[in-house]
Design a protein around this motif. Structure first.
Motif, PDB file in Angstrom:
ATOM      1  N   ALA A 182      -6.209   3.569  10.553  1.00  0.00           N
ATOM      2  CA  ALA A 182      -6.503   4.199   9.261  1.00  0.00           C
ATOM      3  C   ALA A 182      -7.829   3.685   8.728  1.00  0.00           C
ATOM      4  O   ALA A 182      -8.148   2.511   8.856  1.00  0.00           O
ATOM      5  CB  ALA A 182      -5.388   3.885   8.271  1.00  0.00           C
TER       6      ALA A 182
ATOM      7  N   LEU B 197     -10.500   4.082   5.265  1.00  0.00           N
ATOM      8  CA  LEU B 197     -10.712   4.593   3.914  1.00  0.00           C
ATOM      9  C   LEU B 197     -12.207   4.687   3.673  1.00  0.00           C
ATOM     10  O   LEU B 197     -12.925   3.692   3.742  1.00  0.00           O
ATOM     11  CB  LEU B 197     -10.067   3.627   2.907  1.00  0.00           C
TER      12      LEU B 197
ATOM     13  N   GLY C 101     -12.776   6.999  -0.865  1.00  0.00           N
ATOM     14  CA  GLY C 101     -11.501   7.448  -1.416  1.00  0.00           C
ATOM     15  C   GLY C 101     -10.737   8.395  -0.516  1.00  0.00           C
ATOM     16  O   GLY C 101      -9.711   8.920  -0.903  1.00  0.00           O
TER      17      GLY C 101
ATOM     18  N   LEU D 253      -8.698   8.904   3.088  1.00  0.00           N
ATOM     19  CA  LEU D 253      -8.083   8.214   4.217  1.00  0.00           C
ATOM     20  C   LEU D 253      -8.179   9.082   5.460  1.00  0.00           C
ATOM     21  O   LEU D 253      -7.872  10.266   5.412  1.00  0.00           O
ATOM     22  CB  LEU D 253      -6.609   7.945   3.918  1.00  0.00           C
TER      23      LEU D 253
ATOM     24  N   THR E  50      -6.534  -8.700   9.791  1.00  0.00           N
ATOM     25  CA  THR E  50      -5.102  -8.537   9.505  1.00  0.00           C
ATOM     26  C   THR E  50      -4.257  -9.185  10.606  1.00  0.00           C
ATOM     27  O   THR E  50      -3.248  -9.810  10.331  1.00  0.00           O
ATOM     28  CB  THR E  50      -4.722  -7.045   9.389  1.00  0.00           C
TER      29      THR E  50
ATOM     30  N   SER F  49      -8.331   3.970  -5.953  1.00  0.00           N
ATOM     31  CA  SER F  49      -8.615   4.285  -4.549  1.00  0.00           C
ATOM     32  C   SER F  49      -9.647   3.344  -3.936  1.00  0.00           C
ATOM     33  O   SER F  49     -10.045   3.529  -2.791  1.00  0.00           O
ATOM     34  CB  SER F  49      -9.046   5.742  -4.409  1.00  0.00           C
ATOM     35  N   LYS F  50     -10.064   2.346  -4.686  1.00  0.00           N
ATOM     36  CA  LYS F  50     -10.915   1.307  -4.065  1.00  0.00           C
ATOM     37  C   LYS F  50      -9.996   0.203  -3.584  1.00  0.00           C
ATOM     38  O   LYS F  50      -9.565  -0.654  -4.338  1.00  0.00           O
ATOM     39  CB  LYS F  50     -11.916   0.775  -5.089  1.00  0.00           C
ATOM     40  N   ILE F  51      -9.667   0.257  -2.305  1.00  0.00           N
ATOM     41  CA  ILE F  51      -8.653  -0.668  -1.780  1.00  0.00           C
ATOM     42  C   ILE F  51      -9.276  -1.552  -0.717  1.00  0.00           C
ATOM     43  O   ILE F  51      -9.978  -1.077   0.180  1.00  0.00           O
ATOM     44  CB  ILE F  51      -7.459   0.129  -1.192  1.00  0.00           C
TER      45      ILE F  51
ATOM     46  N   TYR G  30      -8.681  -3.873   2.342  1.00  0.00           N
ATOM     47  CA  TYR G  30      -7.654  -4.160   3.355  1.00  0.00           C
ATOM     48  C   TYR G  30      -7.844  -5.525   4.013  1.00  0.00           C
ATOM     49  O   TYR G  30      -7.114  -5.869   4.927  1.00  0.00           O
ATOM     50  CB  TYR G  30      -7.643  -3.070   4.431  1.00  0.00           C
TER      51      TYR G  30
ATOM     52  N   LEU H 238      -1.409   0.779   2.817  1.00  0.00           N
ATOM     53  CA  LEU H 238      -2.594   1.635   2.664  1.00  0.00           C
ATOM     54  C   LEU H 238      -2.949   1.830   1.192  1.00  0.00           C
ATOM     55  O   LEU H 238      -4.097   2.017   0.838  1.00  0.00           O
ATOM     56  CB  LEU H 238      -2.357   2.992   3.341  1.00  0.00           C
TER      57      LEU H 238
ATOM     58  N   PHE I  85      -0.366   7.269  -2.378  1.00  0.00           N
ATOM     59  CA  PHE I  85      -1.778   7.590  -2.144  1.00  0.00           C
ATOM     60  C   PHE I  85      -2.036   8.286  -0.801  1.00  0.00           C
ATOM     61  O   PHE I  85      -2.708   9.338  -0.761  1.00  0.00           O
ATOM     62  CB  PHE I  85      -2.607   6.296  -2.285  1.00  0.00           C
TER      63      PHE I  85
END
Lengths: 329, 538
Positions: free
Chosen positions: A109, A111, A114, A116, A194, B11-13, B15, B106, B459
């Motif tokens: 995935a 991003l 905004g 995905l 991760t 939506s500013k994520i 990870y 996510l 989301f």
């Protein structure tokens, strides 16, 4: 931290075997006692773990359905990803165990602004498959050390493995593939934030151990070119329960053997048991035929639930006033 | 209540996990992420242990003295009862394939929402008490003791998982986080630690048979008001029956379809269809709930709440059961119902009285999904449909997690939609069917106080809807789940304004040409049919 610890542990194991042979002449200990103990631990431990899992029942039929269910005759069922028969579930298991079907689905995935997106990501699948297939092939090839005469399938696999036909002794490709695949799996754990975050010493240790096993194996075969005849004398001695220690075996062999023994003994206590466990996974090995065949839960017990009589007793007047039929007027 | 950030902010994520190891990072309870603790009265109503007033945000949870003992004994018991649980505690290799498959990861970027790590929260405790390596090596083997901080963390993250099973599709060993979350919640329930939003419906459901606590006369009057609406729209008077003995079919749907739009429109669609077919069916006011919040509490509670289904079928002497559009209701029926309360020898293998189709594949459960029932009708040409009435809609279909990954209903609803709508478009393939994304509010998380979590969890789903909204002008998100109908609406309003939400049978009701109906001028939502409106304005 976990990685460093595991690395040091494996180095210590190597040194231990080296010192044991070179300084203390413990050939019998490292060549006979430890391998016997390891194989015994492996077999008993493996069986114990499998039995332990098996003693917990499967109270509900819970396959993860990954395709169209069996329903109306004109709706095309996905007979493998959503099996309704034992045959379908078997095929599903075969694809899972031999081809890593689920890992093949892997996506990554991302991003961006905004949004995905999901890209195909087959590296983990490829790396794992390469790792496991080469590991299996190498183990199978090693049967030549434990069987006399060497059966033809072992010869065949070895010929296949050496298809490049270079070098003397012939270069067998699986050894290098195993080493590279293990390094890939290790690098993932170092480089992907991760994955690094979730990794435990128990994830690094087997990788370092296997890398060391593969390295010593390659070293023995191509560079130090140890005396295979003597090695086979030793291994045949082990198999025939008539152990003996031939004279001319280099220390590298004892290191290799010791590391393998550690891997075998460690196996039943570790995550490596996924090898046996995958066969028991109820989300994969069951068919989704719940609506056709009742699944029995061995510990199903009666519960106190609210009955209609209790319900009507509480609401009888209201039901009668609303014109809803009741049992008792 | 916590203020909801804007979609842009949300939506500013990030990870990237932090540097500090997770075991040394206690859970930080963020506003808008957690649900209120359950009030004691709900636990008392169903005889669940340790009822008391408590607040998750406070430092004192008023736990019983011997809470560790209770927790660990419960743990040991479940390891013996569930092979899934014991196996999934043992065989994870932490390959990380599941990490970016979870909608909560996510949507939040919180590493403890990676399925692997959510499970490790519990596995670490397992290793400490139930494995040799954990007992001998402790931290080195990834083991840790159960402390209050660990318990808080387990609670916080057990209620940030919707048991959707998406991770289980990608796991090479089929490890199903849903199984782990379900059991983790059971253990928490032994200590009286559930959420108010889950336990309220459970208590209601035990007493009245439905989550909303609707009493029998109220159920009847609600359905009668829908009957009035149907008469206004179609000119046809429908006469549903309640608790009628000797009907051929018992119809059961989630109570969400009785209360609040857009669920009620779906329910009107069912009733119009049944009337048009002349179906010999009855409602049960006790079994007026197919949903089962017990599933989000404990296996035993779910079993208690499910008792009424077959009991009412038997009392009313029906031949088989027809089930409405609901996700977890069908997961419960498919995976548990008959194992709990079978065998069902008092029922018959369902046969459609209209087409004669024998539903052999449910010869044991004896319940048919309404999407299967209607798809069969359409395939046999038994319905007079005018899909152009839905022409003002551009429809996409959201597969519900439960019917997707706990059952495998994919084609039936799509067949219906293609026949009742002219404009149907799929979302991207990684977001539908077995890879579908959760609405973010399943498994009892559709409360108000955790709205930020819900918007974050939804989301990935919303993102896929936004994609088809932009490319095809999608303005209707169809589904076959009552929680979806309730949860996707605020999700769309937040992320993709302009997209409405409906059940598949609302679309059927709109397209269905009924015998003797008057010319329709409005949709089931009592909104003017756009082309009619245009004609009138000429």
């Amino acid at each position: 931290m976990g990685a460093l610890f595991s690395f040091v542990m494996v180095i210590l194991l190597v040194l231990l075997a080296y010192a044991g042979i070179k300084a203390a002449n413990l050939q019998i200990f490292f060549g006979v006692v430890i391998p016997y103990a390891a194989i015994l631990t492996f077999l008993l431990g493996f069986v114990y773990r499998m039995l332990k899992w098996s003693t917990s029942p499967v109270p509900f039929r819970i396959p993860t359905t990954c395709g169209q269910q069996k329903s109306l005759p004109w709706v095309k069922q996905n007979k493998i990803e959503n099996p309704s028969t034992a045959l379908g579930a078997t095929v599903r298991m075969i694809l899972e165990v031999f081809l890593f079907r689920s890992l093949f689905r892997n996506t990554k995935a991302e991003l961006r602004d905004g949004r995905l997106g999901y890209g195909s990501s087959k590296w983990l699948w490829l790396g794992s498959l390469a790792f496991h297939v080469s590991f299996f092939t190498i183990s199978f090839r090693h049967l030549r050390l434990f069987l006399q005469p060497v059966p033809s399938p072992v010869h065949f696999v070895e010929t296949l493995d050496g298809f490049l036909q270079i070098g003397a002794p012939t270069f067998l490709i699986t050894g290098s593939i195993l080493l590279l695949a293990a390094l890939f799996l290790l690098l993932r754990r170092f480089l992907l934030p991760t994955i690094r975050y979730i990794s435990l010493p128990a994830d690094y240790f087997p990788l370092f151990l296997i890398i060391a096993i593969a390295s010593t194996g390659i070293l023995m075969r191509y560079f130090l070119k140890i005396d295979v005849v003597s090695v086979k004398e030793l291994t045949m001695g082990l198999v025939s329960l008539n152990p003996m220690i031939p004279e001319k075996i280099d220390v590298i062999f004892y290191i290799h053997l010791f590391l393998i023994s550690v891997l075998l003994a460690y196996f039943p206590f570790s995550k490596l048991m996924h090898m046996g466990g995958v066969f028991l996974s109820p989300t994969r090995n069951l068919s989704n035929n719940n609506r056709m065949v009742r699944h029995i839960n061995p510990w199903n017990y009666p519960v106190k639930a609210r009955t209609y009589e209790e319900y009507e007793d509480e609401f009888r007047e209201k039901m009668k006033n609303a014109g809803i039929p009741v049992e008792k007027e | 209540m916590a203020k909801l950030p804007t979609p842009d902010e949300l939506s500013k994520i990030n990870y990237k996990p932090p540097e500090k190891r997770w075991v040394n990072t206690p859970a930080e309870f963020k506003d808008g992420f957690w649900c209120f603790g359950t009030r004691p009265k709900y636990l008392q109503a169903v005889d669940m242990p340790n009822p008391r007033e408590w607040k998750p945000i406070e430092d004192d949870w008023k736990l019983p003295e011997n809470w560790k003992e209770i927790f660990l004994e419960g743990f040991a018991e479940r390891l013996k009862k569930y092979r899934s649980f014991r196996l999934f505690m043992d065989i994870c290799v932490r390959c990380g394939a599941c990490a970016d498959k979870c909608h909560f990861f996510l949507g939040t970027g919180d590493p403890k929402n990676m399925p692997v790590l959510r499970a490790e929260l519990l596995r670490s405790v397992y290793r400490n008490y139930f494995t040799t390596s954990g007992k001998l090596l402790g931290k080195l083997a990834g083991a840790r003791e159960i402390t209050f901080d660990v318990l808080r963390e387990l609670w916080y993250y057990a209620f940030q998982c919707t048991e959707c099973r998406r991770c289980s599709v990608f796991c090479p060993y089929g490890i199903d986080t849903a199984e782990i979350t379900i059991i983790c919640r059971e253990l928490l329930n032994l200590l009286g630690l559930n959420t108010d939003w889950t336990m309220g419906p459970v208590a209601n459901c035990y007493r009245t048979g439905n989550h909303l606590g609707l009493e029998p006369h109220t159920i009847k009057s609600i359905i009668e008001s829908m009957v009035e609406d149907i008469e206004t729209i179609t000119g046809i008077k429908i006469e549903p029956t309640f608790n009628r003995k000797g009907a051929e079919i018992l119809f059961i749907t989630p109570s969400g379809d009785l209360f609040g739009d857009p669920g009620t429109y779906t329910c009107m669609g069912y009733m119009m269809l049944f009337h048009e077919l002349g179906l010999n069916y009855t409602w049960s006011t006790l079994a007026a709930e197919g949903g089962n919040f017990g599933l989000f509490t404990s296996n035993e509670m779910a079993k208690k709440l499910a008792y009424k289904i077959y009991a009412e079928a038997k009392r009313l002497k029906v031949k088989w059961i027809l089930g409405g559009e609901c996700g977890h209701m069908w997961r419960v029926w498919n995976q548990y119902l008959e194992t709990w309360h079978g065998p069902t020898d008092f029922l018959e293998t369902p046969v459609s009285p209209i087409t004669g189709t024998k539903f052999d594949y449910t010869s044991s459960l004896k319940a048919v999904h309404i999407a299967e029932f209607t798809a069969d009708l359409i395939k046999h040409g038994k319905l007079n449909l005018n899909p152009s009435r839905n022409d003002y809609l551009k429809v996409t279909f959201h597969d519900s997690c439960n019917t997707a990954r706990g059952m495998g209903i994919f084609e039936e609803p799509r067949h219906i939609i293609r026949n009742v709508c002219n404009h149907f478009y799929e979302m991207p393939e990684n977001t539908i069917r077995e890879q579908t994304f959760c609405c973010g509010s399943g498994s009892g998380l559709n409360a108000g106080e955790n709205m930020e979590l819900r918007m974050r969890g939804g989301f990935p789903r919303a993102n896929a809807v936004k994609h088809v909204h932009k490319h095809y002008g999608i303005n209707m998100l169809a589904n076959i789940c009552a929680i979806d109908r309730a949860a996707l609406k605020p999700l769309m309003d937040y992320w993709v304004p302009g997209v409405e939400v409906c059940g598949v049978h609302e679309l059927v009701g709109n397209a269905l040409v009924m015998k003797g109906e008057k010319e329709r001028t409005t949709t089931l939502r009592s909104e003017p049919l756009p082309e009619k409106e245009a004609k009138e304005n000429v």
